[in-house]
Design an enzyme around this catalytic site. Structure first.
Site, PDB file in Angstrom:
ATOM      1  N   GLY A  12       0.817  -1.226   0.000  1.00 54.26           N
ATOM      2  CA  GLY A  12       0.000   0.000   0.000  1.00 54.26           C
ATOM      3  C   GLY A  12       0.838   1.256   0.000  1.00 54.26           C
ATOM      4  O   GLY A  12       0.525   2.229   0.706  1.00 54.26           O
ATOM      5  N   VAL A  13       1.912   1.268  -0.810  1.00 54.01           N
ATOM      6  CA  VAL A  13       2.840   2.408  -0.751  1.00 54.01           C
ATOM      7  C   VAL A  13       2.216   3.721  -1.243  1.00 54.01           C
ATOM      8  O   VAL A  13       2.778   4.789  -1.000  1.00 54.01           O
ATOM      9  CB  VAL A  13       4.163   2.154  -1.532  1.00 54.01           C
ATOM     10  CG1 VAL A  13       5.068   1.217  -0.785  1.00 54.01           C
ATOM     11  CG2 VAL A  13       3.891   1.676  -2.944  1.00 54.01           C
ATOM     12  N   MET A  17      -0.601   5.591   5.194  1.00 53.09           N
ATOM     13  CA  MET A  17       0.319   4.882   6.095  1.00 53.09           C
ATOM     14  C   MET A  17       1.514   4.311   5.341  1.00 53.09           C
ATOM     15  O   MET A  17       2.643   4.359   5.828  1.00 53.09           O
ATOM     16  CB  MET A  17      -0.418   3.771   6.851  1.00 53.09           C
ATOM     17  CG  MET A  17      -1.193   4.251   8.060  1.00 53.09           C
ATOM     18  SD  MET A  17      -0.199   5.230   9.194  1.00 53.09           S
ATOM     19  CE  MET A  17       1.099   4.085   9.619  1.00 53.09           C
ATOM     20  N   ARG A  44      -1.001  -1.782  -5.565  1.00 53.04           N
ATOM     21  CA  ARG A  44      -2.164  -2.500  -6.111  1.00 53.04           C
ATOM     22  C   ARG A  44      -1.840  -3.128  -7.469  1.00 53.04           C
ATOM     23  O   ARG A  44      -1.077  -2.563  -8.257  1.00 53.04           O
ATOM     24  CB  ARG A  44      -3.292  -1.476  -6.269  1.00 53.04           C
ATOM     25  CG  ARG A  44      -4.561  -2.001  -6.801  1.00 53.04           C
ATOM     26  CD  ARG A  44      -5.437  -0.812  -7.161  1.00 53.04           C
ATOM     27  NE  ARG A  44      -5.996  -0.151  -5.980  1.00 53.04           N
ATOM     28  CZ  ARG A  44      -7.100  -0.545  -5.366  1.00 53.04           C
ATOM     29  NH1 ARG A  44      -7.762  -1.596  -5.812  1.00 53.04           N
ATOM     30  NH2 ARG A  44      -7.552   0.132  -4.326  1.00 53.04           N
ATOM     31  N   GLY A 107      -1.305  -3.783  10.228  1.00 52.52           N
ATOM     32  CA  GLY A 107      -1.949  -2.620  10.858  1.00 52.52           C
ATOM     33  C   GLY A 107      -3.315  -2.342  10.274  1.00 52.52           C
ATOM     34  O   GLY A 107      -4.047  -1.487  10.778  1.00 52.52           O
ATOM     35  N   SER A 132      -4.707  -3.085  16.142  1.00 52.96           N
ATOM     36  CA  SER A 132      -5.575  -2.053  15.572  1.00 52.96           C
ATOM     37  C   SER A 132      -4.972  -0.667  15.773  1.00 52.96           C
ATOM     38  O   SER A 132      -5.457   0.307  15.191  1.00 52.96           O
ATOM     39  CB  SER A 132      -6.958  -2.114  16.215  1.00 52.96           C
ATOM     40  OG  SER A 132      -6.830  -1.962  17.617  1.00 52.96           O
ATOM     41  N   HIS A 164     -12.345  10.347  13.227  1.00 51.04           N
ATOM     42  CA  HIS A 164     -11.310  10.145  12.209  1.00 51.04           C
ATOM     43  C   HIS A 164     -11.630  10.976  10.971  1.00 51.04           C
ATOM     44  O   HIS A 164     -12.769  11.411  10.786  1.00 51.04           O
ATOM     45  CB  HIS A 164     -11.228   8.669  11.789  1.00 51.04           C
ATOM     46  CG  HIS A 164     -10.507   7.805  12.772  1.00 51.04           C
ATOM     47  ND1 HIS A 164     -11.139   7.216  13.839  1.00 51.04           N
ATOM     48  CD2 HIS A 164      -9.197   7.433  12.860  1.00 51.04           C
ATOM     49  CE1 HIS A 164     -10.256   6.513  14.542  1.00 51.04           C
ATOM     50  NE2 HIS A 164      -9.069   6.631  13.974  1.00 51.04           N
ATOM     51  N   LYS A 168     -11.689   7.640   5.939  1.00 50.47           N
ATOM     52  CA  LYS A 168     -11.539   6.334   6.601  1.00 50.47           C
ATOM     53  C   LYS A 168     -12.682   5.409   6.186  1.00 50.47           C
ATOM     54  O   LYS A 168     -13.845   5.789   6.220  1.00 50.47           O
ATOM     55  CB  LYS A 168     -11.513   6.512   8.131  1.00 50.47           C
ATOM     56  CG  LYS A 168     -11.229   5.210   8.863  1.00 50.47           C
ATOM     57  CD  LYS A 168     -10.913   5.452  10.337  1.00 50.47           C
ATOM     58  CE  LYS A 168     -10.761   4.150  11.114  1.00 50.47           C
ATOM     59  NZ  LYS A 168      -9.659   3.298  10.653  1.00 50.47           N
ATOM     60  N   THR A 175      -9.569   0.503  16.580  1.00 47.79           N
ATOM     61  CA  THR A 175      -9.132   0.829  17.950  1.00 47.79           C
ATOM     62  C   THR A 175     -10.328   0.868  18.903  1.00 47.79           C
ATOM     63  O   THR A 175     -10.271   0.328  20.010  1.00 47.79           O
ATOM     64  CB  THR A 175      -8.409   2.198  17.950  1.00 47.79           C
ATOM     65  OG1 THR A 175      -7.359   2.134  17.002  1.00 47.79           O
ATOM     66  CG2 THR A 175      -7.859   2.550  19.320  1.00 47.79           C
TER      67      THR A 175
HETATM   68  N1  NAP Z   1      -3.049  -0.121  13.260  1.00 44.09           N
HETATM   69  C1  NAP Z   1      -2.800   1.193  13.223  1.00 44.09           C
HETATM   70  O1  NAP Z   1      -2.083   1.749  14.076  1.00 44.09           O
HETATM   71  C2  NAP Z   1      -3.378   2.009  12.088  1.00 44.09           C
HETATM   72  C3  NAP Z   1      -3.068   3.367  11.945  1.00 44.09           C
HETATM   73  C4  NAP Z   1      -3.547   4.044  10.827  1.00 44.09           C
HETATM   74  C5  NAP Z   1      -4.317   3.370   9.890  1.00 44.09           C
HETATM   75  N2  NAP Z   1      -4.610   2.061  10.084  1.00 44.09           N
HETATM   76  C6  NAP Z   1      -5.354   1.272   9.099  1.00 44.09           C
HETATM   77  O2  NAP Z   1      -4.489   1.018   7.999  1.00 44.09           O
HETATM   78  C7  NAP Z   1      -5.257   0.885   6.801  1.00 44.09           C
HETATM   79  C8  NAP Z   1      -4.725   1.887   5.761  1.00 44.09           C
HETATM   80  O3  NAP Z   1      -4.922   3.200   6.230  1.00 44.09           O
HETATM   81  P1  NAP Z   1      -4.524   4.456   5.316  1.00 44.09           P
HETATM   82  O4  NAP Z   1      -5.005   5.650   6.047  1.00 44.09           O
HETATM   83  O5  NAP Z   1      -3.097   4.370   4.905  1.00 44.09           O
HETATM   84  O6  NAP Z   1      -5.484   4.195   4.055  1.00 44.09           O
HETATM   85  P2  NAP Z   1      -5.303   4.681   2.550  1.00 44.09           P
HETATM   86  O7  NAP Z   1      -4.594   5.992   2.496  1.00 44.09           O
HETATM   87  O8  NAP Z   1      -6.656   4.572   1.931  1.00 44.09           O
HETATM   88  O9  NAP Z   1      -4.325   3.575   1.902  1.00 44.09           O
HETATM   89  C9  NAP Z   1      -4.751   2.289   1.622  1.00 44.09           C
HETATM   90  C10 NAP Z   1      -3.678   1.620   0.781  1.00 44.09           C
HETATM   91  O10 NAP Z   1      -4.104   0.272   0.521  1.00 44.09           O
HETATM   92  C11 NAP Z   1      -4.069   0.063  -0.891  1.00 44.09           C
HETATM   93  N3  NAP Z   1      -5.109  -0.858  -1.306  1.00 44.09           N
HETATM   94  C12 NAP Z   1      -6.450  -0.773  -1.079  1.00 44.09           C
HETATM   95  N4  NAP Z   1      -7.084  -1.798  -1.661  1.00 44.09           N
HETATM   96  C13 NAP Z   1      -6.122  -2.540  -2.293  1.00 44.09           C
HETATM   97  C14 NAP Z   1      -6.149  -3.711  -3.081  1.00 44.09           C
HETATM   98  N5  NAP Z   1      -7.302  -4.354  -3.360  1.00 44.09           N
HETATM   99  N6  NAP Z   1      -4.974  -4.205  -3.549  1.00 44.09           N
HETATM  100  C15 NAP Z   1      -3.796  -3.588  -3.270  1.00 44.09           C
HETATM  101  N7  NAP Z   1      -3.717  -2.452  -2.534  1.00 44.09           N
HETATM  102  C16 NAP Z   1      -4.867  -1.944  -2.064  1.00 44.09           C
HETATM  103  C17 NAP Z   1      -4.347   1.436  -1.497  1.00 44.09           C
HETATM  104  O11 NAP Z   1      -3.924   1.438  -2.857  1.00 44.09           O
HETATM  105  P3  NAP Z   1      -4.570   2.497  -3.901  1.00 44.09           P
HETATM  106  O12 NAP Z   1      -3.927   3.812  -3.581  1.00 44.09           O
HETATM  107  O13 NAP Z   1      -4.165   1.948  -5.228  1.00 44.09           O
HETATM  108  O14 NAP Z   1      -6.051   2.486  -3.666  1.00 44.09           O
HETATM  109  C18 NAP Z   1      -3.485   2.302  -0.590  1.00 44.09           C
HETATM  110  O15 NAP Z   1      -2.129   2.229  -0.962  1.00 44.09           O
HETATM  111  C19 NAP Z   1      -6.709   1.130   7.218  1.00 44.09           C
HETATM  112  O16 NAP Z   1      -7.315  -0.107   7.482  1.00 44.09           O
HETATM  113  C20 NAP Z   1      -6.573   1.931   8.509  1.00 44.09           C
HETATM  114  O17 NAP Z   1      -7.675   1.833   9.366  1.00 44.09           O
HETATM  115  C21 NAP Z   1      -4.156   1.363  11.154  1.00 44.09           C
END
Ligand code: NAP
Length: 260
Positions: A12-13, A17, A44, A107, A132, A164, A168, A175
């Site tokens: 998910g670069v 995150m 992706r 994460g 989470s 959030h 999101k 969490t």
């Molecule tokens: N555990 C923790 O501490 C913590 C903290 C923050 C966030 N999170 C969680 O981490 C996740 C990501 O958060 P974010 O804010 O970074 O979200 P985001 O900005 O929407 O990024 C999501 C990433 O996942 C990729 N992705 C989505 N569907 C995909 C697929 N089918 N195949 C391949 N790649 C795919 C997206 O690619 P595209 O750009 O191509 O769509 C993007 O790179 C969420 O579930 C969030 O709740 C957890």
């Protein structure tokens, strides 16, 4: 692990995150006990950025790591994979790690029971850190919630309020669900202990409606990184415990520590 370096693959670069984790790795922060390097940058399937240098995503110089959607091509380039994407694709990355005997930090939030069982089963085969929330402050709150609930949980109305950013996808937040789970499990164990006590010394237990009724209120607004408040309201006083994340860096640091 190769030499003294820990090689990380980031999925998910293109995401919020994913970019933060890449930035953290390339900054080469001194706080980690061992040197961390970026081994692979995964995006992706069929996205048009494949083949580009990952530095372009974070406005950095060329980093020498090409963005790819081809997992087979990078399987020898990393020791631990860090995944913050979406539930369905996270479990695909998990299967890839199991098949290639690699460890994983997860994460992503929003998993269902089937996904969680897959993660649990995989944990018998490879090393997994799954949380989470990777901030230290929230990890501390998870511990405090257990203690606070033991003491005032059954005499309080308990509500969780989470806010959030409006992009999101999952609601409520992972969490908030973890917090709810800790509180419910603690209330249940307090209740069963009291029932056992009452068998022994006739202590009567006042059942509480809160046990399975811990409400979560979710707000999606603007660019808020993440805020959680747990409110314990009793007669004449209330306790609020709040965590506010103002920078995704805290989650990236936590995930890298978990990888180490
Ligand atoms: N555990 C923790 O501490 C913590 C903290 C923050 C966030 N999170 C969680 O981490 C996740 C990501 O958060 P974010 O804010 O970074 O979200 P985001 O900005 O929407 O990024 C999501 C990433 O996942 C990729 N992705 C989505 N569907 C995909 C697929 N089918 N195949 C391949 N790649 C795919 C997206 O690619 P595209 O750009 O191509 O769509 C993007 O790179 C969420 O579930 C969030 O709740 C957890």
């Amino acid at each position: 692990m190769s030499g003294t370096f820990l090689r990380i693959a980031v999925t998910g670069v293109t995401g919020r995150m994913g970019k933060e984790i890449v930035k953290c790795i390339v900054k080469g922060e001194k706080q980690f006990s061992q040197e961390i390097v970026l081994g692979a940058a995964i995006a992706r399937l069929n996205t048009n950025i494949c083949g580009m240098d990952v530095g372009t995503l974070i406005n950095a110089d060329t980093l020498g790591v090409t963005i790819t959607d081809n997992l087979e091509s990078i399987k020898d380039n990393f020791d631990v994979l860090i995944d913050f994407t979406a539930p369905d694709v996270s479990v695909e990355y998990l299967k890839f790690c199991v098949n290639n005997n690699k460890n994983i930090v997860i994460g992503t939030t929003g998993f269902n029971k089937i996904h969680k069982n897959l993660i649990l089963n995989a944990s018998h085969k490879i090393g997994i850190v799954f949380s989470s929330n990777f901030s230290i402050g929230v990890a501390l709150i998870f511990k405090l919630l257990h203690r606070i609930t033991q003491i005032i949980g059954s005499t309080s109305d308990i509500n969780i309020i989470e806010t959030h950013h409006n992009k999101k996808r999952d609601i409520p937040s992972g969490t908030a669900l973890t917090m709810q789970n800790i509180i419910v499990n603690t209330l249940r164990s307090v209740r069963s202990n009291k029932i056992m006590d009452s068998n022994l010394d006739s202590t009567t237990y006042a059942p509480t409606s809160s046990c399975d009724n811990i409400l979560i209120h979710s707000i999606r607004a603007g660019n808020v990184v993440g805020e959680h408040t747990v409110l314990f309201a009793g007669l004449g006083e209330r306790l609020e415990i709040t965590h506010k994340a103002s920078d995704r860096l805290i989650f990236a640091h936590g995930a890298l520590r978990a990888a180490l």
